[in-house]
Design an enzyme around this catalytic site. Structure first.
Site, PDB file in Angstrom:
ATOM      1  N   THR A  60      43.561  84.184 126.340  1.00  0.00           N
ATOM      2  CA  THR A  60      43.549  85.516 125.730  1.00  0.00           C
ATOM      3  C   THR A  60      42.643  86.409 126.575  1.00  0.00           C
ATOM      4  O   THR A  60      41.426  86.221 126.590  1.00  0.00           O
ATOM      5  CB  THR A  60      43.002  85.467 124.289  1.00  0.00           C
ATOM      6  OG1 THR A  60      43.807  84.569 123.528  1.00  0.00           O
ATOM      7  CG2 THR A  60      43.031  86.846 123.659  1.00  0.00           C
ATOM      8  N   LYS A 120      34.969  88.130 121.606  1.00  0.00           N
ATOM      9  CA  LYS A 120      35.574  88.591 122.878  1.00  0.00           C
ATOM     10  C   LYS A 120      36.881  89.325 122.609  1.00  0.00           C
ATOM     11  O   LYS A 120      37.148  90.397 123.173  1.00  0.00           O
ATOM     12  CB  LYS A 120      35.794  87.361 123.781  1.00  0.00           C
ATOM     13  CG  LYS A 120      36.550  87.583 125.065  1.00  0.00           C
ATOM     14  CD  LYS A 120      37.949  86.990 125.092  1.00  0.00           C
ATOM     15  CE  LYS A 120      38.132  85.592 124.628  1.00  0.00           C
ATOM     16  NZ  LYS A 120      39.506  85.131 124.558  1.00  0.00           N
ATOM     17  N   LYS A 138      48.560  90.162 121.731  1.00  0.00           N
ATOM     18  CA  LYS A 138      47.645  89.116 121.241  1.00  0.00           C
ATOM     19  C   LYS A 138      46.361  89.761 120.679  1.00  0.00           C
ATOM     20  O   LYS A 138      45.820  89.309 119.659  1.00  0.00           O
ATOM     21  CB  LYS A 138      47.334  88.152 122.391  1.00  0.00           C
ATOM     22  CG  LYS A 138      46.199  87.199 122.162  1.00  0.00           C
ATOM     23  CD  LYS A 138      46.457  86.201 121.055  1.00  0.00           C
ATOM     24  CE  LYS A 138      45.213  85.345 120.829  1.00  0.00           C
ATOM     25  NZ  LYS A 138      45.282  84.565 119.611  1.00  0.00           N
TER      26      LYS A 138
HETATM   27  P1  NAP Z   1      37.202  76.499 124.787  1.00  0.00           P
HETATM   28  O1  NAP Z   1      37.332  75.257 124.001  1.00  0.00           O
HETATM   29  O2  NAP Z   1      35.911  77.226 124.814  1.00  0.00           O
HETATM   30  O3  NAP Z   1      37.669  76.175 126.296  1.00  0.00           O
HETATM   31  C1  NAP Z   1      37.555  77.141 127.282  1.00  0.00           C
HETATM   32  C2  NAP Z   1      37.963  76.597 128.629  1.00  0.00           C
HETATM   33  O4  NAP Z   1      37.542  77.550 129.627  1.00  0.00           O
HETATM   34  C3  NAP Z   1      37.296  75.255 129.009  1.00  0.00           C
HETATM   35  O5  NAP Z   1      38.193  74.533 129.790  1.00  0.00           O
HETATM   36  C4  NAP Z   1      36.095  75.714 129.827  1.00  0.00           C
HETATM   37  O6  NAP Z   1      35.609  74.740 130.727  1.00  0.00           O
HETATM   38  C5  NAP Z   1      36.720  76.855 130.596  1.00  0.00           C
HETATM   39  N1  NAP Z   1      35.733  77.769 131.163  1.00  0.00           N
HETATM   40  C6  NAP Z   1      34.923  78.626 130.502  1.00  0.00           C
HETATM   41  N2  NAP Z   1      34.190  79.333 131.385  1.00  0.00           N
HETATM   42  C7  NAP Z   1      34.536  78.897 132.623  1.00  0.00           C
HETATM   43  C8  NAP Z   1      34.135  79.240 133.936  1.00  0.00           C
HETATM   44  N3  NAP Z   1      33.237  80.206 134.179  1.00  0.00           N
HETATM   45  N4  NAP Z   1      34.700  78.589 134.962  1.00  0.00           N
HETATM   46  C9  NAP Z   1      35.631  77.618 134.753  1.00  0.00           C
HETATM   47  N5  NAP Z   1      36.044  77.236 133.540  1.00  0.00           N
HETATM   48  C10 NAP Z   1      35.514  77.887 132.481  1.00  0.00           C
HETATM   49  O7  NAP Z   1      38.271  77.584 124.336  1.00  0.00           O
HETATM   50  P2  NAP Z   1      39.653  77.399 123.563  1.00  0.00           P
HETATM   51  O8  NAP Z   1      39.411  77.473 122.113  1.00  0.00           O
HETATM   52  O9  NAP Z   1      40.411  76.266 124.154  1.00  0.00           O
HETATM   53  O10 NAP Z   1      40.337  78.800 123.947  1.00  0.00           O
HETATM   54  C11 NAP Z   1      40.891  79.040 125.225  1.00  0.00           C
HETATM   55  C12 NAP Z   1      41.539  80.424 125.193  1.00  0.00           C
HETATM   56  O11 NAP Z   1      42.542  80.461 124.175  1.00  0.00           O
HETATM   57  C13 NAP Z   1      40.572  81.560 124.874  1.00  0.00           C
HETATM   58  O12 NAP Z   1      40.952  82.706 125.596  1.00  0.00           O
HETATM   59  C14 NAP Z   1      40.766  81.776 123.368  1.00  0.00           C
HETATM   60  O13 NAP Z   1      40.430  83.084 122.980  1.00  0.00           O
HETATM   61  C15 NAP Z   1      42.247  81.484 123.240  1.00  0.00           C
HETATM   62  N6  NAP Z   1      42.681  80.986 121.928  1.00  0.00           N
HETATM   63  C16 NAP Z   1      41.944  80.068 121.241  1.00  0.00           C
HETATM   64  C17 NAP Z   1      42.386  79.621 120.003  1.00  0.00           C
HETATM   65  C18 NAP Z   1      41.603  78.629 119.180  1.00  0.00           C
HETATM   66  O14 NAP Z   1      41.855  78.550 117.965  1.00  0.00           O
HETATM   67  N7  NAP Z   1      40.692  77.845 119.745  1.00  0.00           N
HETATM   68  C19 NAP Z   1      43.583  80.101 119.482  1.00  0.00           C
HETATM   69  C20 NAP Z   1      44.338  81.022 120.214  1.00  0.00           C
HETATM   70  C21 NAP Z   1      43.872  81.454 121.443  1.00  0.00           C
HETATM   71  P3  NAP Z   1      34.457  73.717 130.262  1.00  0.00           P
HETATM   72  O15 NAP Z   1      35.150  72.637 129.486  1.00  0.00           O
HETATM   73  O16 NAP Z   1      33.876  73.251 131.538  1.00  0.00           O
HETATM   74  O17 NAP Z   1      33.485  74.515 129.434  1.00  0.00           O
END
Ligand code: NAP
Length: 287
Positions: A95, A239, A170
């Site tokens: 997102t 965010k 989104k």
């Molecule tokens: P998350 O668990 O925080 O995972 C984020 C990912 O980004 C991890 O692989 C993390 O790596 C990586 N990352 C963060 N900063 C980085 C950097 N500077 N360099 C390289 N890798 C980096 O997030 P998530 O919940 O899976 O969400 C991922 C996306 O989907 C976001 O944009 C979120 O808004 C969206 N989303 C989430 C949900 C939900 O319910 N969770 C639903 C819909 C959409 P590390 O493992 O090394 O930290």
């Protein structure tokens, strides 16, 4: 088909696991190596850099936290763009704002590749159950060739036209979700603060026009004041509100309620609740 997956957080790890289960050949990369272990045991190959994933993939999916995280895996000598080949595809499911997506598209095209943005609605459980809603926009050819893989991650999949449309859609979706959750917190706070039974409030909400799965899932946990694991981290909701407000500024659209909701989420971040589920914003409403 050779598939790549970069970004194995809450969402990415579940989505990549579903691609593996569907017998795609999957190569993965994540900044923190711990995230590979389960996928590697399930048959995924692990590459050393995002570029190395792109080099062996016909289509590479990415699921990153923020626009800055997208840039950190996309750009530079070891980034995704450096590994794209003529006709290979980069599908960013993070997102982010439309500008970040348009830059990803521009860079992909300059490298001879194709680009699709495909942010999702649905949290940890829908990701595990391959029941996400996927909003896709960008290169139609890549949408068509990605569809067999997208269908293993999502249940409802829409093509919204040019790059930027899905990113903005989104943000509109999440603005509604953030506001609804805040209204639920305030309703529960008002009920419990005035001595009413919160379980009864939830029952009444569920039997009327505002009944929805999110209230059903999170309502009892919020009312009980228990801890629950982050399905959608609060920092990501803030965010999304920030990006929605920025988009609103750009187009001159007032977002009165969302601006206030964003302040609540900022307070929650300042209290150190960023890694908790976004429902933890209730602790700011009623400490
Ligand atoms: P998350 O668990 O925080 O995972 C984020 C990912 O980004 C991890 O692989 C993390 O790596 C990586 N990352 C963060 N900063 C980085 C950097 N500077 N360099 C390289 N890798 C980096 O997030 P998530 O919940 O899976 O969400 C991922 C996306 O989907 C976001 O944009 C979120 O808004 C969206 N989303 C989430 C949900 C939900 O319910 N969770 C639903 C819909 C959409 P590390 O493992 O090394 O930290």
């Amino acid at each position: 088909m050779n598939i790549g997956f970069v970004g194995l957080g809450i969402m990415g790890s579940a989505m990549a696991a579903n691609l593996l289960k569907a017998d795609f050949r999957v190569t993965v990369w994540n900044r923190s190596p711990d995230a590979y272990r389960l996928l590697e045991a399930g048959g995924a190959k692990v590459a050393g850099t995002p570029r190395a994933v792109a080099e062996v993939s016909e289509i590479l999916f990415a699921m990153m936290a923020t626009p800055a995280a997208v840039e950190s895996v996309r750009d530079g000598a070891e980034g995704i763009i450096a590994g794209l080949r003529t006709g290979s595809g980069y599908v960013d499911m993070s997102t982010v704002d439309a500008e970040t997506s348009r830059e990803s598209s521009r860079l992909s095209h300059a490298a001879g590749g194709l680009f699709l943005e495909a942010p999702v609605a649905g949290s940890r459980k829908p990701a595990e159950d391959a029941a996400l809603t996927i909003m896709a926009a960008g290169d139609r050819v890549l949408y068509d060739s990605s569809l067999p893989a997208l269908e293993k991650m999502g249940r409802k999949i829409l093509f919204l036209g040019e790059t930027g449309n899905a990113a903005r859609m989104k943000l509109a979706n999440n603005l509604v979700m953030g506001g609804m959750l805040t209204a639920l917190c305030e309703g529960l706070a008002l009920a419990s603060g005035s001595g009413l039974d919160t379980a009864q409030l939830l029952e009444i909400l569920d039997s009327g026009a505002v009944s929805n799965p999110m209230f059903r899932l999170k309502g009892p946990l919020i009312a009980a004041g228990t801890e629950f694991p982050a399905a959608f981290p609060l920092k990501h909701m803030q965010k999304d509100l920030r990006l929605a407000l920025r988009l609103a500024d750009e187009i001159g659209q007032p977002l009165f309620a969302t601006a206030a909701v964003n302040e609540l989420y900022k307070s929650a971040l300042a209290k150190g609740l960023g890694d908790e589920d976004f429902a933890a914003v209730c602790r700011v409403v009623r400490p």
